[in-house]
Scaffold this motif. Structure first.
Motif, short mmCIF file in Angstrom:
data_model
loop_
_atom_site.label_atom_id
_atom_site.label_comp_id
_atom_site.label_asym_id
_atom_site.label_seq_id
_atom_site.Cartn_x
_atom_site.Cartn_y
_atom_site.Cartn_z
N TYR A 94 -4.58 0.64 19.79
CA TYR A 94 -3.53 0.13 18.89
C TYR A 94 -3.54 0.88 17.57
O TYR A 94 -2.48 1.29 17.06
CB TYR A 94 -3.74 -1.36 18.66
N ASN A 95 -4.72 1.07 17.01
CA ASN A 95 -4.81 1.76 15.71
C ASN A 95 -4.36 3.21 15.80
O ASN A 95 -3.96 3.80 14.80
CB ASN A 95 -6.24 1.68 15.18
N LEU A 143 4.64 -5.25 9.68
CA LEU A 143 3.44 -5.83 9.08
C LEU A 143 3.19 -5.31 7.67
O LEU A 143 2.65 -6.02 6.82
CB LEU A 143 2.22 -5.53 9.97
N GLU A 144 3.61 -4.08 7.41
CA GLU A 144 3.42 -3.49 6.08
C GLU A 144 4.18 -4.26 5.00
O GLU A 144 3.78 -4.25 3.83
CB GLU A 144 3.87 -2.03 6.08
N LEU A 145 5.25 -4.95 5.39
CA LEU A 145 6.01 -5.73 4.42
C LEU A 145 5.16 -6.86 3.85
O LEU A 145 5.34 -7.28 2.70
CB LEU A 145 7.27 -6.30 5.08
N ASP A 146 4.22 -7.38 4.65
CA ASP A 146 3.37 -8.49 4.21
C ASP A 146 1.99 -8.05 3.74
O ASP A 146 1.41 -8.68 2.84
CB ASP A 146 3.20 -9.50 5.35
N TYR A 147 1.47 -6.98 4.33
CA TYR A 147 0.07 -6.63 4.07
C TYR A 147 -0.12 -5.27 3.40
O TYR A 147 -1.25 -4.93 3.05
CB TYR A 147 -0.71 -6.66 5.39
N ILE A 151 -1.92 -0.13 8.04
CA ILE A 151 -2.26 -1.28 8.86
C ILE A 151 -3.34 -0.91 9.87
O ILE A 151 -3.24 0.10 10.57
CB ILE A 151 -1.01 -1.80 9.61
N ARG A 152 -4.40 -1.75 9.92
CA ARG A 152 -5.48 -1.55 10.88
C ARG A 152 -5.81 -2.88 11.54
O ARG A 152 -5.80 -3.94 10.91
CB ARG A 152 -6.74 -1.02 10.19
N GLN A 195 -8.10 -9.42 13.27
CA GLN A 195 -7.84 -9.31 11.84
C GLN A 195 -6.94 -8.11 11.58
O GLN A 195 -7.21 -7.00 12.03
CB GLN A 195 -9.13 -9.17 11.05
N ILE A 196 -5.86 -8.36 10.87
CA ILE A 196 -4.95 -7.30 10.43
C ILE A 196 -5.23 -6.99 8.97
O ILE A 196 -5.21 -7.89 8.13
CB ILE A 196 -3.47 -7.72 10.60
N ASP A 197 -5.53 -5.75 8.68
CA ASP A 197 -5.81 -5.33 7.30
C ASP A 197 -4.77 -4.33 6.85
O ASP A 197 -4.43 -3.39 7.58
CB ASP A 197 -7.19 -4.68 7.22
N GLY A 198 -4.28 -4.54 5.63
CA GLY A 198 -3.41 -3.58 4.98
C GLY A 198 -3.98 -3.23 3.62
O GLY A 198 -5.03 -3.74 3.22
N SER A 199 -3.29 -2.39 2.89
CA SER A 199 -3.78 -1.96 1.59
C SER A 199 -3.69 -3.08 0.55
O SER A 199 -4.34 -3.01 -0.50
CB SER A 199 -2.99 -0.74 1.10
#
Length: 240
Positions: A94-95, A143-147, A151-152, A195-199
């Motif tokens: 996925y990553n 997902l980038e809109l929220d996190y 995205i990882r 777990q979804i991680d963003g900047s």
């Protein structure tokens, strides 16, 4: 009749002069002989240490060879059970936006070959893979809109349960009838914390998903799950 080379004293045969110069000369000779012996002994010691080291390394290689099934490479055993590997592989794929890897994680190899054969050409298959990769990329854009950026996905397995009869029958039907697998040898329902991680932020969700041991394939990640459906990325039409 001999004479001392330093003081000129007459010396009977077999005798040595005891003048200071003669004594000093003989002392230097003795010292040089002792030094030569010490150097020779040190050289022999070094050679002995090197030989012993070579023997020890050779013995270690033999031991490794014996306990690694006939290979001189050390055996590295994972601390994770085999059934966890499809989950970690899924996260990695996925990553990397690697949908083709996801297919291999979830589906029997013969079924994937049938999918390829159903395509009119290799180019059509490559286009199909690109479409799936784009689907993953678009999800990350959302997902980038929220996190935030970058995205990882990560995962931690929290629990494992055996399947009940109904779940077992559903898994067998899916893999043996729908996907043409030879047989399902084992299956588990495992609880995974994704777990979804963003900047800028992160989010954690827990789901139950299935892992299936298929004869000739090993452990696969089931496309269908309980609250989370990994197959959405690659087989949207298979979702119940």
């Amino acid at each position: 009749m001999r004479f001392c080379g330093y003081c000129g004293k007459k010396l009977p045969d077999g005798e040595q002069c005891n003048c200071p110069e003669s004594l000093s000369y003989r002392n230097r000779q003795v010292a040089n002989e002792i030094k030569a012996v010490a150097v020779a002994n040190r050289r022999q010691l070094i050679i002995g240490i090197v030989c012993l080291t070579i023997i020890i390394i050779a013995l270690l290689k033999i031991i490794v060879f014996m306990f690694s099934g006939g290979t001189d490479k050390p055996v590295v055993r994972s601390t994770h059970p085999d059934y966890e590997k499809p989950v970690t592989d899924f996260v990695s794929a996925y990553n990397r936006n690697n949908s083709e890897k996801m297919l291999k994680i979830m589906l029997p190899s013969d079924y994937i070959e049938e999918m390829k054969n159903d395509m009119e050409s290799p180019d059509e298959w490559n286009e199909y893979i690109r479409t799936l990769n784009d689907r993953i990329e678009k999800e990350k854009d959302t997902l980038e809109l929220d996190y935030g950026k970058n995205i990882r996905l990560s995962a931690e397995i929290l629990d494992r349960k055996s399947l009940n009869q109904s779940e077992t029958n559903d898994i067998k039907k899916l893999y043996e009838k729908d996907y043409g697998a030879k047989s399902v040898r084992d299956a588990y329902k495992i609880k995974v914390e994704f777990q979804i991680d963003g900047s800028e932020d992160y989010d954690i969700n827990k789901y139950w998903i299935y892992v299936v041991e298929v004869r000739g394939e090993g452990w696969l990640l089931c496309p269908e799950g309980d609250g989370y459906t990994p197959g959405d990325y690659i087989l949207p039409d298979k979702k119940n």
